[in-house]
Scaffold this active site. Structure first.
Site, short mmCIF file in Angstrom:
data_model
loop_
_atom_site.label_atom_id
_atom_site.label_comp_id
_atom_site.label_asym_id
_atom_site.label_seq_id
_atom_site.Cartn_x
_atom_site.Cartn_y
_atom_site.Cartn_z
N GLU A 67 0.82 -1.22 0.00
CA GLU A 67 0.00 0.00 0.00
C GLU A 67 0.85 1.27 0.00
OE1 GLU A 67 -0.53 -2.61 1.91
OE2 GLU A 67 -2.61 -3.25 1.64
N PHE A 129 -11.19 -7.95 14.19
CA PHE A 129 -10.12 -8.36 13.30
C PHE A 129 -9.81 -7.25 12.29
CE2 PHE A 129 -8.79 -10.49 9.27
CZ PHE A 129 -7.53 -10.85 9.71
N GLN A 130 -8.55 -6.90 12.19
CA GLN A 130 -8.06 -5.85 11.29
C GLN A 130 -8.72 -4.50 11.54
OE1 GLN A 130 -8.03 -7.44 7.23
NE2 GLN A 130 -5.96 -8.18 7.62
N LYS A 179 -17.39 -1.43 6.25
CA LYS A 179 -17.77 -2.41 5.24
C LYS A 179 -19.28 -2.51 5.06
CE LYS A 179 -16.98 -7.20 3.86
NZ LYS A 179 -16.25 -8.45 4.15
N MET A 497 24.08 8.88 2.63
CA MET A 497 23.96 10.18 3.31
C MET A 497 24.26 10.04 4.79
SD MET A 497 23.61 13.32 2.98
CE MET A 497 22.70 13.97 1.58
C1 LIG Z 1 12.25 5.69 5.58
C2 LIG Z 1 13.54 6.33 5.96
N1 LIG Z 1 14.37 5.72 6.82
C3 LIG Z 1 15.55 6.30 7.15
C4 LIG Z 1 15.90 7.52 6.62
C5 LIG Z 1 17.23 8.17 7.00
N2 LIG Z 1 18.11 8.25 5.83
C6 LIG Z 1 18.22 9.38 5.10
S1 LIG Z 1 19.21 9.21 3.78
C7 LIG Z 1 19.55 7.61 4.18
C8 LIG Z 1 20.47 6.79 3.34
C9 LIG Z 1 19.94 6.55 1.98
O1 LIG Z 1 20.76 5.59 1.39
P1 LIG Z 1 20.70 5.29 -0.15
O2 LIG Z 1 19.31 5.06 -0.59
O3 LIG Z 1 21.67 4.21 -0.46
O4 LIG Z 1 21.14 6.68 -0.81
P2 LIG Z 1 22.56 7.43 -0.79
O5 LIG Z 1 22.50 8.41 0.34
O6 LIG Z 1 23.61 6.41 -0.61
O7 LIG Z 1 22.60 8.11 -2.11
C10 LIG Z 1 18.88 7.23 5.34
C11 LIG Z 1 18.98 5.91 5.98
C12 LIG Z 1 14.99 8.13 5.74
N3 LIG Z 1 15.22 9.32 5.18
N4 LIG Z 1 13.84 7.51 5.41
#
Ligand SMILES: Cc1ncc(C[n+]2csc(CCOP(=O)(O)OP(=O)(O)O)c2C)c(N)n1
Lengths: 595, 176
Positions: A67, A129-130, A179, A497
């Site tokens: 979803e 449920f749900q 529902k 990042m």
């Molecule tokens: C759902 C979610 N979980 C954690 C984060 C924290 N976060 C921000 S950037 C990042 C790393 C992203 O890694 P990647 O997709 O490999 O991209 P890169 O930075 O290596 O280009 C994380 C874990 C986030 N923004 N969103």
């Protein structure tokens, strides 16, 4: 403001008659001119899915694999078109899986209607449920929500939901339908009016002359004005008006991450993105400015850095559609609530009427300063030796699709910032990224939704390897519906990042950020989904796979094995003043020019 | 941003399920502590009034009023300026009194227009509708006797009958 077209409305009226609540939802979607929606069935929403098959209608339903994917696809569609995106889920876990896209749409002001099934009325409150109290769960992240109480309320709630989602400052609205009401028969009639005494948007129309005069007065006295432009310009469809205003003012224009495309990147007055990974010249322009003409932007901390030190000598003009943004983070000296396509031309007229040669002379000096910073401090990176630099991939894509109708979508992380820095976006609704919430996993589904909205466009999802793994199951959706968007995995084998912050601010302790990069094998994975699967490890290979992917027009995944240690520069460390930018690649020290 | 002060907000809302949670939730989410909250019906069955008292800065109260306006079920909001409004609250208070001090307490009650709601062997239950500041004084004066229990309803406020039309209704469109 509603998406309904006359013919759809006529059709819905013609369908007036005896039907159950489920069919009424579909008739309501038709009346609102909805041509496509995304979702997954389940117990509490089964009657609606039954009606999708049992009755004759004009709404395409796309079956997704999670979803969250449905929600982001609806967002991709909405951001590419300006229309309301619609997603559907069952009660409980189906509904909770929509929470992330709903929050994302709330922070990025995306018009979204989420329809969820709920347990039957007599079971509500019994931990059936749900059962999940989804209207309660999403309360702080929706513009509004409805828990439908009677079958007669379904068309009213649907009409109100679309109106609220799209009017004023757009946002998400959730309609929760028990529902039993979906199964109850009644006489459907599409309501002519919306009864929302607490929701009035008419007053936004029109232009307050006093505010325009006050703004023009500040502009006449300013020596270093800058237009600080946010995503509101895109929602208001006010790009043309903005360009005319900027040209009348001859002021530099900075566009936030959400506003990329609201003003052409290649326009000579553009200084591109401000903020944490913005251009040095945008941040210095803001820092030195004596007047920020803020348009549909909200002084987000990723733009301002340390708020007290942000644009310290600037007065503030703030044009927006949402009164709650005025003076929220930064006091506005002059503010004006309105539709930007009305207020911007009014300001332009006032500016032109106030022409002042002395101001123009000063302005030329100011523009020369700005252009000088821009010439001397462009976005740049060290070309690669043996490794493929992620920035090179951005440049290569940008070149390959220049002049074509391209829509760029991203995940969240380093790759998103490189895409924002190196891609040239000259039109609104051609850059779709998760800004406010920063949702990893946004890219794959949002790209699919944008491609379904604009089948002829070239849609490219610039994704991270971490992000891609959060929603890559939607490749199945892409393949089943032949959605040819290209998913470019910028594979550095890290949660890049986060790794960058660990390297710079946490003593190089890389706690739980190594993704290895070869697991999964993205080529084998994409092949198993029936996608075109490509890989590049050098610049020459990158050029070749980009050309091949663009020519293929089928669902495509490219594994770009890039330099594992590349960092995004310039960078304003969190909590620092926005003109103090770190750029290790070039200066190996703090850069404090333009102060 | 500036000193905190008490502010009383009055919100006219649609009488719909969930409206109280939406309003209360907004205060929580924006980090406001609600001092008192009273909700009740109005002259119209489909409308309620929520009266909220918060301690915050002027800047914050302006922000929260704007945020309240954004709630679809909220029809109107205004900040109640104390001198332009009548503010009342109901206090129920149970006091420890032996026979010889009962008349003292009754006199005090009379002074504050409080009614005796119930009488026990050694206790007295008083009710009083007054301005909240007066209720505070009343409580203070009763303290030496021994307060067993005290409950207040939270204040409600209404613009004075004599106030000029539009007074103190800090409508958002004016703020914006
Ligand atoms: C759902 C979610 N979980 C954690 C984060 C924290 N976060 C921000 S950037 C990042 C790393 C992203 O890694 P990647 O997709 O490999 O991209 P890169 O930075 O290596 O280009 C994380 C874990 C986030 N923004 N969103």
């Amino acid at each position: 403001m509603s998406t309904q077209t006359d013919s759809a409305l006529a059709k819905a009226r013609a369908r007036t008659g005896r039907m159950n609540g489920a069919e009424a939802i579909i008739r309501s979607l038709e009346a609102e001119g909805v041509d496509i929606c995304w979702g997954i069935p389940g117990g509490a929403i089964l009657p609606l899915y039954d009606a999708f098959m049992a009755c004759d209608h004009t709404v395409q339903h796309v079956l997704v694999r999670h979803e969250q994917g449905a929600g982001h696809m609806a967002q991709g569609y909405a951001r590419a078109t300006g229309k309301v995106g619609v997603c559907i889920a069952t009660s409980g876990p189906g509904a909770t899986n929509l929470v992330t896209p709903i929050a994302d749409a709330f922070l990025d002001s995306t018009p979204l209607v989420a329809i969820t099934g709920q347990v039957p009325t007599h079971l509500i409150g019994t931990d059936a449920f749900q059962e999940a109290d989804i209207t309660g769960i999403v309360m702080p992240i929706v513009k509004h929500s409805f828990l439908v109480q009677t079958v007669e309320d379904i068309p009213k709630a649907m009409k109100a939901a679309f109106h609220i989602a799209l009017s004023g400052r757009p946002g998400p609205v959730l309609v929760d339908v028990p529902k039993d009401l979906q199964l109850t028969e009644f006489d459907f009639a599409w309501p002519d009016e919306i009864d929302l005494p607490g929701y009035d948007t008419d007053w936004i129309s029109g232009v307050d002359r006093d505010a325009i005069d006050a703004a023009a007065d500040l502009i006449a006295r300013a020596r270093k004005p800058v237009l600080y432009v946010g995503g509101g310009v895109i929602n208001a469809e006010a790009t043309d008006e903005l360009i005319l205003l900027a040209e009348a003012l001859q002021a530099p224009v900075t566009t936030t991450l959400l506003a990329k495309g609201a003003f052409p990147d290649s326009h000579p007055l553009s200084v591109q993105m401000p903020g944490m990974h913005g251009s040095k010249y945008a941040n210095w322009t803001m820092h030195r400015s004596d007047l920020l003409i803020t348009i549909g932007a909200r002084f987000d901390d990723r733009v301002t850095g340390k708020l007290d030190a942000f644009a310290p000598s600037a007065k503030i003009i703030h044009f927006d559609i949402d009164p709650a943004e005025i003076s929220k983070n930064r006091h506005a000296d002059v503010s004006l609530i309105g539709h930007l396509n009305e207020t911007l031309p009014a300001l332009r007229d006032a500016v032109l009427a106030n022409r002042n040669d002395e101001r123009i002379r000063h302005q030329i000096d100011w523009l020369n300063d700005v252009q000088g910073w821009r010439r001397e401090h462009p976005f740049r990176y060290r070309r690669g030796g043996d490794t493929l630099k992620p920035e090179y991939v951005m440049e290569a894509f940008d070149k390959a699709l220049r002049g074509k109708d391209a829509i760029w979508v991203t995940g969240v992380g380093q790759h998103q910032m490189w895409a924002a820095q190196y891609l040239t976006i000259d039109r609104p609704r051609r850059w779709i990224t998760s800004g406010g919430l920063g949702t990893m996993g946004f890219g794959v589904p949002a790209a699919i939704g944008a491609q379904q909205a604009c089948p002829d466009a070239y849609v490219v999802n610039i994704d991270g390897d971490g992000c891609f793994q959060m929603t890559m199951q939607e490749l199945a959706t892409a393949r089943c519906y032949d959605v040819p968007a290209i998913h470019a995995v910028i594979n550095n084998g890290w949660l890049g990042m986060v790794r960058q912050w660990q390297e710079l601010f946490h003593g190089e302790r890389y706690s739980e950020t190594d993704l290895f990069g070869t697991i999964p094998d993205y080529v084998m994975l994409a092949e198993s989904y029936g996608c075109l699967a490509l890989r590049a490890e050098t610049e020459a290979e990158a050029d070749a796979v980009i050309a091949e992917a663009i020519a293929a027009r089928r669902p495509t995944v490219i594994d770009f094995r890039v330099d594992r240690e590349e960092k995004v520069y310039p960078m304003v460390p969190a909590g620092s003043a926005s003109h103090e930018m770190l750029d290790e690649t070039w200066e190996n020290e703090w850069v404090e020019e333009g102060v | 941003m500036g000193a905190t002060n008490h502010h009383t907000l009055s919100a006219l809302v649609e009488n719909r399920p969930g409206v109280l949670s939406r309003v209360a939730g907004l205060f929580t989410r924006r980090g406001f502590n609600i001092d008192s909250l009273a909700v009740g019906p109005t002259e119209r069955a489909d409308r309620s009034v929520i009266t909220i008292r918060v301690d915050c800065t002027r800047h914050s109260v302006e922000q929260v009023v704007k945020q309240l306006y954004k709630l679809v079920d909220v029809i109107d909001v205004y900040e109640v300026a104390p001198d332009a409004a009548i503010e009342r609250e109901l206090l129920l208070i149970k006091v420890q009194v032996d026979a010889e001090r009962r008349s003292e307490v009754m006199k005090l009650a009379e002074l504050f227009d409080a009614r005796v709601a119930d009488v026990g062997q050694t206790t007295l239950l008083l009710e009083c509708v007054e301005h909240p500041d007066r209720l505070a004084s009343f409580e203070e004066l009763l303290t030496p006797y021994g307060i067993l229990e005290a409950i207040r309803t939270g204040r409600v406020a209404m613009l004075r009958a004599s106030a000029p039309e539009g007074e103190s209704t800090s409508r958002l469109r004016v703020l914006g």
